[in-house]
Every structure is written in C-alpha cells, then in structure tokens.
Design a protein around this motif. Structure first.
Motif, mmCIF file in Angstrom:
data_model
loop_
_atom_site.group_PDB
_atom_site.id
_atom_site.type_symbol
_atom_site.label_atom_id
_atom_site.label_comp_id
_atom_site.label_asym_id
_atom_site.label_seq_id
_atom_site.Cartn_x
_atom_site.Cartn_y
_atom_site.Cartn_z
ATOM 1 N N GLU A 118 3.344 18.013 2.666
ATOM 2 C CA GLU A 118 3.377 16.696 2.490
ATOM 3 C C GLU A 118 4.441 16.323 3.074
ATOM 4 O O GLU A 118 5.620 16.245 3.245
ATOM 5 C CB GLU A 118 2.370 15.643 2.302
ATOM 6 C CG GLU A 118 1.590 16.516 1.110
ATOM 7 C CD GLU A 118 0.698 15.635 0.041
ATOM 8 O OE1 GLU A 118 -0.788 15.641 -0.101
ATOM 9 O OE2 GLU A 118 1.241 15.182 0.225
ATOM 10 N N GLY A 167 -1.601 10.851 13.330
ATOM 11 C CA GLY A 167 -1.369 10.111 12.383
ATOM 12 C C GLY A 167 0.545 10.071 12.431
ATOM 13 O O GLY A 167 0.640 9.022 12.780
ATOM 14 N N GLU A 174 0.587 6.896 3.653
ATOM 15 C CA GLU A 174 -0.764 7.393 3.886
ATOM 16 C C GLU A 174 0.791 8.824 3.742
ATOM 17 O O GLU A 174 1.271 9.006 4.719
ATOM 18 C CB GLU A 174 -1.551 7.223 4.750
ATOM 19 C CG GLU A 174 -2.229 8.970 4.937
ATOM 20 C CD GLU A 174 -3.301 7.889 6.637
ATOM 21 O OE1 GLU A 174 -4.244 8.677 6.290
ATOM 22 O OE2 GLU A 174 -3.509 6.829 6.697
ATOM 23 N N ARG A 175 0.352 10.373 3.297
ATOM 24 C CA ARG A 175 0.693 11.647 3.321
ATOM 25 C C ARG A 175 0.042 13.027 4.540
ATOM 26 O O ARG A 175 -1.307 12.674 3.929
ATOM 27 C CB ARG A 175 0.702 11.760 2.066
ATOM 28 C CG ARG A 175 1.801 11.518 1.210
ATOM 29 C CD ARG A 175 2.311 12.190 -0.187
ATOM 30 N NE ARG A 175 3.377 10.910 -1.011
ATOM 31 C CZ ARG A 175 3.710 11.751 -2.031
ATOM 32 N NH1 ARG A 175 2.741 13.005 -2.574
ATOM 33 N NH2 ARG A 175 4.073 11.123 -3.152
ATOM 34 N N TYR A 176 0.221 13.292 4.886
ATOM 35 C CA TYR A 176 -0.013 14.630 5.336
ATOM 36 C C TYR A 176 0.342 15.977 5.109
ATOM 37 O O TYR A 176 1.697 15.715 5.317
ATOM 38 C CB TYR A 176 -0.295 13.971 7.063
ATOM 39 C CG TYR A 176 -0.239 12.805 7.881
ATOM 40 C CD1 TYR A 176 -1.960 12.640 7.854
ATOM 41 C CD2 TYR A 176 -0.056 11.880 8.135
ATOM 42 C CE1 TYR A 176 -2.416 11.158 8.424
ATOM 43 C CE2 TYR A 176 0.206 11.023 8.003
ATOM 44 C CZ TYR A 176 -1.558 10.117 8.759
ATOM 45 O OH TYR A 176 -1.483 9.346 8.950
ATOM 46 N N GLU A 181 5.469 11.925 4.865
ATOM 47 C CA GLU A 181 5.617 10.562 4.342
ATOM 48 C C GLU A 181 5.697 9.552 5.272
ATOM 49 O O GLU A 181 7.620 10.098 5.727
ATOM 50 C CB GLU A 181 4.975 10.472 3.307
ATOM 51 C CG GLU A 181 5.827 9.574 2.702
ATOM 52 C CD GLU A 181 5.927 9.078 0.849
ATOM 53 O OE1 GLU A 181 5.076 9.200 0.614
ATOM 54 O OE2 GLU A 181 6.644 8.733 0.230
ATOM 55 N N GLU A 216 1.053 -1.049 0.260
ATOM 56 C CA GLU A 216 -0.142 -0.475 -0.340
ATOM 57 C C GLU A 216 0.817 1.504 -0.404
ATOM 58 O O GLU A 216 1.734 1.353 0.340
ATOM 59 C CB GLU A 216 -0.965 -0.110 1.133
ATOM 60 C CG GLU A 216 -1.850 -1.199 1.153
ATOM 61 C CD GLU A 216 -2.970 -1.160 2.336
ATOM 62 O OE1 GLU A 216 -2.669 0.363 3.066
ATOM 63 O OE2 GLU A 216 -3.594 -1.667 2.085
ATOM 64 N N GLU A 217 0.527 2.515 -0.299
ATOM 65 C CA GLU A 217 0.926 3.004 -0.450
ATOM 66 C C GLU A 217 0.968 4.292 1.082
ATOM 67 O O GLU A 217 0.457 3.736 2.124
ATOM 68 C CB GLU A 217 0.306 4.304 -1.672
ATOM 69 C CG GLU A 217 0.681 4.174 -3.045
ATOM 70 C CD GLU A 217 2.199 4.480 -3.622
ATOM 71 O OE1 GLU A 217 2.453 5.622 -3.476
ATOM 72 O OE2 GLU A 217 2.637 3.475 -4.798
#
Length: 242
Positions: free
Chosen positions: A131, A215, A6-8, A133, A3-4
């Motif tokens: 962002e 997160g 997650e970015r914030y 990650e 899975e890629e």
C-alpha cells in the motif's frame, strides 16, 4: 487527534497491449535493462516483447474471456449492478506502452531504483499486500506491506481482507518534496495506472484502482503545486520524461 492518512493498494503496473500484456520492464535512461543491478531483488522472468503469434494468442484469449464473461455481465445488468468490461483510454506513449513497458526508469543511484521489490506481484508472496500512503503530518510518502488472511492461490482467492497480526512493515519512505510530478496514465484499464516522477529525473509506473489512482495523484499534486506553479486537473507535468 489527527486523522490517519488514507492508504491505497499499489503495485508495479503491467502491460495491457498484446505485445506486452502482463509484462513489465525496468530501464535506465538509455533503455538498458537494469533488473540485475537492483540490489537485493529476487530474480524474475526476463522481459521480452511478444512476436506476431504471441500477440495473436493474447487477442484470442481476450475474445474467449469476453465471451465467457458475457452472461455474468448480462445477469449483473439485469440485477441493476452494471458490470460492463472496463476499457483502456487513449494510447499516449507507444514506445513505453506497446514497444516496451518500463515501470521503472532510473539511472544509477536515482530515486526510482530505491522502490521495494515487493511492489512487483511476480516476485512477492500472493498473500502480501503493498500500500501507499501520503502523510500530511510528517510530509512523507510511504510504501507499506502486510500479509493478508486470504485463502486460495495467486490466481483465485477468497476470504481474507484482514491483516495478519505483526506482519505490517514500512518498506520505503521519501519526503514529498522529492516528488515533482504525478499523472494518471490513460492507456490502462479504467485509468488505474499512474506515473510518479522524482526530482532527479527518474520515474515509476504503478497501478491501483481507478479511485486510488485519482486519490494518490491528487494528494501528490497538492504537495507539488508550489514547485511547478500550476497544477492541472489530476495531472502534473513530469520532469525529464523520455
């Protein structure tokens, strides 16, 4: 297929106390200003703590804004979508949240100084998005950027939400093992600020959404738990805090 990660969306935090509202400083371990020593950084507005009348103006602005927004909150509540003003949590570090507001704390050659200037919203284009990650596959923490398709201005934008093709770039990367702590900072709107501490004793204060802060801190905490022995709920004691 993996899975890629997650970015914030992240950027350097800014003060919320009247004395430092919307301002940020960059310090070494002796609290000297280091902005002019950061290689390749565009010049920015010099940091200064507001005096009495400046703080008074901030309080007046906050009250006026609250009164203007009150009808919108009432309407939102009536429609079943609560939108009450988000408040700050407990003041933890007066020296870093009221008397000053460092978002970078680092000596010469230390990790926090390598963070990209694009994380400072006052220095970058208002269409640029930054962002963070935390990738499991290669064990790296990354800061990336891209240009958004938003239209408007730095203060009011609409549309957007999509990346301009070919605009994405990796600005910074670091092995997760070099991150030794991450914690939510209570004295921020909806606890959206977080502090990331590095192995060499430097640290940075960044901001995102409340969800994003939780997160990122959870991800970084899971990677450092073996180093610190025990991880608190969404809080890892940072090393060498001033």
């Amino acid at each position: 297929m993996d899975e890629e990660p997650e970015r914030y969306r992240v950027e350097f935090a800014s003060g919320t106390a009247a004395s430092v509202a919307k301002r940020r400083s960059f310090r070494d371990h002796e609290r000297n200003d280091i902005e002019s020593d950061l290689p390749g950084w565009p010049s920015g507005q010099a940091f200064a703590v507001r005096g009495f009348f400046g703080q008074l103006g901030q309080h007046v602005q906050t009250v006026v804004t609250g009164l203007l927004m009150l009808p919108l909150h009432i309407i939102a509540d009536a429609l079943g979508s609560p939108a009450s003003p988000e408040r700050r949590g407990k003041l933890e570090e007066p020296e870093n949240e009221v008397d000053d507001f460092p978002v970078m704390w680092a000596g010469v050659g230390e990790t926090a100084r390598t963070l990209p200037w694009q994380l400072d919203p006052s220095r970058r284009s208002w269409r640029m998005v930054t962002e963070m990650e935390v990738a499991e596959s290669d064990g790296l923490v990354r800061v990336l950027s891209y240009e958004d398709t938003a239209r408007g201005s730095r203060f009011v934008s609409w549309g957007g939400g999509e990346k301009v093709p070919g605009s994405e770039a990796v600005l910074w990367s670091l092995p997760r093992k070099d991150v030794v702590g991450a914690e939510i900072k209570s004295f921020s709107v909806a606890e959206s600020d977080f502090k990331i501490s590095f192995r060499d004793g430097s640290w940075a204060r960044l901001t995102t959404s409340s969800y994003g802060a939780q997160g990122i801190v959870a991800l970084l905490s899971s990677s450092t738990s073996s180093q610190v022995g025990q991880v608190g709920a969404l809080r890892v004691p940072p090393a060498n805090s001033p």
